[in-house]
Motif scaffolding. Sequence first.
Motif, PDB file in Angstrom:
ATOM      1  N   VAL A  72     -76.318  38.382  -1.284  1.00  0.00           N
ATOM      2  CA  VAL A  72     -76.603  39.480  -0.362  1.00  0.00           C
ATOM      3  C   VAL A  72     -76.828  40.743  -1.190  1.00  0.00           C
ATOM      4  CG1 VAL A  72     -75.705  40.947   1.492  1.00  0.00           C
ATOM      5  CG2 VAL A  72     -75.343  38.471   1.559  1.00  0.00           C
ATOM      6  N   ARG A 118     -79.910  38.797   2.804  1.00  0.00           N
ATOM      7  CA  ARG A 118     -79.558  37.576   2.071  1.00  0.00           C
ATOM      8  C   ARG A 118     -80.857  37.086   1.425  1.00  0.00           C
ATOM      9  NH1 ARG A 118     -75.446  35.089   2.987  1.00  0.00           N
ATOM     10  NH2 ARG A 118     -75.418  35.260   5.251  1.00  0.00           N
ATOM     11  N   SER A 155     -78.116  31.805  -3.141  1.00  0.00           N
ATOM     12  CA  SER A 155     -78.331  33.000  -2.336  1.00  0.00           C
ATOM     13  C   SER A 155     -77.369  34.100  -2.758  1.00  0.00           C
ATOM     14  CB  SER A 155     -78.094  32.706  -0.845  1.00  0.00           C
ATOM     15  OG  SER A 155     -78.987  31.753  -0.369  1.00  0.00           O
ATOM     16  N   THR A 182     -82.536  34.210  -0.843  1.00  0.00           N
ATOM     17  CA  THR A 182     -82.373  32.835  -1.310  1.00  0.00           C
ATOM     18  C   THR A 182     -83.529  32.513  -2.246  1.00  0.00           C
ATOM     19  OG1 THR A 182     -81.276  32.192   0.747  1.00  0.00           O
ATOM     20  CG2 THR A 182     -82.186  30.404  -0.609  1.00  0.00           C
TER      21      THR A 182
END
Length: 174
Positions: free
Chosen positions: A12, A114, A10, A116
């Motif tokens: 941001v 975020r 992940s 992923t």
Amino acid sequence: MPRTMSVSDSIVVLAEPSLVYDHLSDPTEMGRWSPENRGATVLGQRRGAYVGMVFEGRNKRGALRWTTRCTVTAADPGERFAFRVHAIGAKRPRLPGAIATWEYRFEAVDGGTRVTEIWTDDRRAWPDFVANAFDRAATRGHTFAEFQRRNISTTLQRLKAALETSSADEAPQV
């Protein structure tokens, strides 16, 4: 040795989930970020991502080049995008079979999203020793899980850099 069947990472990104989704759900843009993908051609109707959309991805690793056929399995704007890779070939994806599933999840966080990325090995019918031998030959000594973990990290870092740079370019001057 048993295979690792799924890996993820992940990051941001300082952009809204809907913007990040719009970019990642367009398979023709993936070549901007992926270390292997060189873009894609959407087959049939093109109106944004939708479940059932089919595309062919062009890929390159070293001197090797191949094409995959993929079908979108999830297209939830700003939340989730996924597709399964189900055919492969040198110039045309002629060899059918379960290969992999790629998934992207988007979660709003303070100041951004975020993202992923998840890779899942769909070659369940392959014995581990056969898959491990094939993987090490195809990736110069690594399992696909190890190899994809690095690819995911690179893809996410490039995505972040591209979207944050374009967002800064579009910001109004004060």
